[in-house]
Design an enzyme around this catalytic site. Structure first.
Site, PDB file in Angstrom:
ATOM      1  N   HIS A   1       4.391   4.495  12.393  1.00  0.00           N
ATOM      2  CA  HIS A   1       4.666   4.585  11.326  1.00  0.00           C
ATOM      3  C   HIS A   1       5.936   5.809  11.224  1.00  0.00           C
ATOM      4  O   HIS A   1       5.459   7.103  11.288  1.00  0.00           O
ATOM      5  CB  HIS A   1       3.383   5.173  11.102  1.00  0.00           C
ATOM      6  CG  HIS A   1       3.548   4.891   9.341  1.00  0.00           C
ATOM      7  ND1 HIS A   1       3.463   4.081   8.777  1.00  0.00           N
ATOM      8  CD2 HIS A   1       4.021   6.199   8.529  1.00  0.00           C
ATOM      9  CE1 HIS A   1       3.325   4.178   7.767  1.00  0.00           C
ATOM     10  NE2 HIS A   1       4.135   5.530   7.184  1.00  0.00           N
TER      11      HIS A   1
ATOM     12  N   ARG B   1       1.071  -0.717   0.097  1.00  0.00           N
ATOM     13  CA  ARG B   1       0.294   0.453   0.687  1.00  0.00           C
ATOM     14  C   ARG B   1       0.859   1.316  -0.100  1.00  0.00           C
ATOM     15  O   ARG B   1       1.190   1.915  -0.307  1.00  0.00           O
ATOM     16  CB  ARG B   1      -1.399   0.094   1.108  1.00  0.00           C
ATOM     17  CG  ARG B   1      -2.204   0.994   1.007  1.00  0.00           C
ATOM     18  CD  ARG B   1      -1.660   2.268   1.314  1.00  0.00           C
ATOM     19  NE  ARG B   1      -1.949   2.448   2.629  1.00  0.00           N
ATOM     20  CZ  ARG B   1      -1.025   3.622   3.008  1.00  0.00           C
ATOM     21  NH1 ARG B   1      -0.305   4.796   2.386  1.00  0.00           N
ATOM     22  NH2 ARG B   1      -0.276   3.804   4.224  1.00  0.00           N
ATOM     23  N   ASP B   2       1.396   1.634   1.054  1.00  0.00           N
ATOM     24  CA  ASP B   2       2.327   2.911   1.189  1.00  0.00           C
ATOM     25  C   ASP B   2       3.941   2.790   0.610  1.00  0.00           C
ATOM     26  O   ASP B   2       4.368   3.697   0.057  1.00  0.00           O
ATOM     27  CB  ASP B   2       2.732   2.919   2.960  1.00  0.00           C
ATOM     28  CG  ASP B   2       3.339   4.781   3.085  1.00  0.00           C
ATOM     29  OD1 ASP B   2       3.374   5.313   2.118  1.00  0.00           O
ATOM     30  OD2 ASP B   2       3.262   4.707   4.653  1.00  0.00           O
TER      31      ASP B   2
ATOM     32  N   CYS C   1       4.843   9.961   1.371  1.00  0.00           N
ATOM     33  CA  CYS C   1       3.211  10.248   0.988  1.00  0.00           C
ATOM     34  C   CYS C   1       3.094  11.515   0.061  1.00  0.00           C
ATOM     35  O   CYS C   1       3.920  12.453  -0.504  1.00  0.00           O
ATOM     36  CB  CYS C   1       3.702  10.815   1.738  1.00  0.00           C
ATOM     37  SG  CYS C   1       1.687  12.058   2.078  1.00  0.00           S
TER      38      CYS C   1
ATOM     39  N   ASN D   1       9.593   4.795   3.830  1.00  0.00           N
ATOM     40  CA  ASN D   1       8.913   4.331   5.708  1.00  0.00           C
ATOM     41  C   ASN D   1      10.564   3.870   6.028  1.00  0.00           C
ATOM     42  O   ASN D   1      11.592   3.383   5.107  1.00  0.00           O
ATOM     43  CB  ASN D   1       8.285   2.908   5.422  1.00  0.00           C
ATOM     44  CG  ASN D   1       6.041   3.565   4.812  1.00  0.00           C
ATOM     45  OD1 ASN D   1       5.982   3.833   5.564  1.00  0.00           O
ATOM     46  ND2 ASN D   1       6.354   3.387   3.359  1.00  0.00           N
TER      47      ASN D   1
ATOM     48  N   HIS E   1       9.063   7.373   9.415  1.00  0.00           N
ATOM     49  CA  HIS E   1       9.684   7.833   7.325  1.00  0.00           C
ATOM     50  C   HIS E   1      11.398   7.950   7.507  1.00  0.00           C
ATOM     51  O   HIS E   1      11.241   8.595   9.032  1.00  0.00           O
ATOM     52  CB  HIS E   1       8.967   9.084   6.477  1.00  0.00           C
ATOM     53  CG  HIS E   1       8.206   8.495   6.176  1.00  0.00           C
ATOM     54  ND1 HIS E   1       7.858   8.133   4.813  1.00  0.00           N
ATOM     55  CD2 HIS E   1       6.240   7.876   7.186  1.00  0.00           C
ATOM     56  CE1 HIS E   1       6.462   7.687   4.597  1.00  0.00           C
ATOM     57  NE2 HIS E   1       6.097   7.430   5.463  1.00  0.00           N
TER      58      HIS E   1
END
Length: 315
Positions: free
Chosen positions: A208, A16-17, A241, A250, A210
């Site tokens: 979460h 996903r990310d 993002c 990430n 980065h």
């Protein structure tokens, strides 16, 4: 600092990310194959895809096909990102284990990302929560820019915690605090996690991170010391993002697992298996990935002794 056998729950977000920001569309069958492979590796949760508009995130336009095509394993929560009521309807039709809702703690970032004020987002997500709550699907809310906004700077801790409280009052299972653009630093992370745990004993907390400024691993350790035990991470360190200027990937799953296992924490992740999966990523995305352990190997992957050393030893 040793882990004392503490359990850390790893939550994979690469499909996903990680894939949402890729210029090359990763084929549906390749996504399914990768998720099925990761399901064998010991994760607590895998974020499969996003039920966002295909126009907004074309890289994830195959959300239904992927979600319905994977083989689910007992003990793993298969979660998806849900932005609105339409996304919730699509997700529920796939019987997802968890819906991950998202808004920003920063007004500027929320407007840039979601084209809504924070209050408008909260109202919309409240309607999504009402839609999902009668079902078996759990609800998590991800608060973007919880550790800083690239347009506003620091977000007051009380602002972040007030949003957490409002969602907690609606009965969500968990909250993810997101370092969306890698602005977090260890002492800040420790304070935020500590205050969260102090106020919200019954909420599941995910952190979460980065690695935009190279502090993701340090921030993870600070979060653990403050009481966090769940982390999102992306295989190969992919991600970023699309609405966050300068954001990079990430925190890398294999780098984080490698460090934590050496320190005595229990991740339950089969490191060699995720390294094998990570080695496939450059072919899928058509570029190198940031993973350090993929490049260098485990710290005890030793090299052959040069002949010159052997000759010297023989003397």
């Amino acid at each position: 600092m040793q882990g004392n056998n503490k359990k850390i729950y790893m939550q994979e977000v690469v499909t996903r990310d990680g894939f949402q920001n890729e210029a090359r569309f990763v084929d549906t069958d390749e996504k399914i194959k990768l998720i099925n492979q990761l399901s064998q590796c010991g994760y607590a949760r895998i974020e499969v895809t996003s039920f966002t508009s295909p126009k907004a995130i074309p890289a994830l336009r195959d959300a239904e096909q992927v979600m319905k095509g994977i083989k689910r394993h007992p003990g793993i929560d298969y979660t998806v990102l849900v932005p609105n009521l339409r996304g919730a309807e699509r997700a529920l039709s796939c019987d997802v284990d968890e819906a991950n809702l998202v808004m920003s703690a920063s007004e500027s970032h929320n407007l840039s990302n979601l084209r809504m004020t924070c209050e408008q987002s909260f109202h919309g997500l409240s309607e999504v929560i009402k839609e999902i709550q009668p079902t078996r699907t759990a609800i998590n809310v991800s608060l973007s820019t919880a550790f800083g906004c690239p347009m506003e700077g620091d977000i007051p801790l009380e602002t972040v915690l007030s949003w957490v409280e409002r969602f907690a009052e609606q009965g969500v299972r968990g909250i993810t605090l997101c370092d969306t653009t890698g602005m977090a630093y260890p002492t800040q992370v420790a304070e935020v996690v500590d205050k969260f745990r102090e106020r919200f004993h019954n909420l599941q907390l995910t952190v979460h991170l980065h690695n935009t400024r190279g502090m993701a691993l340090s921030n993870a350790l600070a979060a653990i010391e403050a009481g966090a035990d769940r982390f999102d991470s992306a295989l190969g360190g992919l991600g970023g993002c699309p609405y966050a200027p300068g954001a990079t990937g990430n925190v890398c799953t294999e780098d984080l697992v490698h460090m934590l296992e050496l320190m005595g924490y229990r991740t339950g992740i089969a490191l060699e298996q995720i390294l094998e999966a990570a080695s496939q990523l450059p072919a899928l995305v058509h570029h190198d990935v940031p993973s350090q352990v993929l490049k260098a190997g485990h710290r005890l992957n030793l090299h052959a002794v040069p002949d010159l050393v052997k000759e010297h030893a023989g003397n």
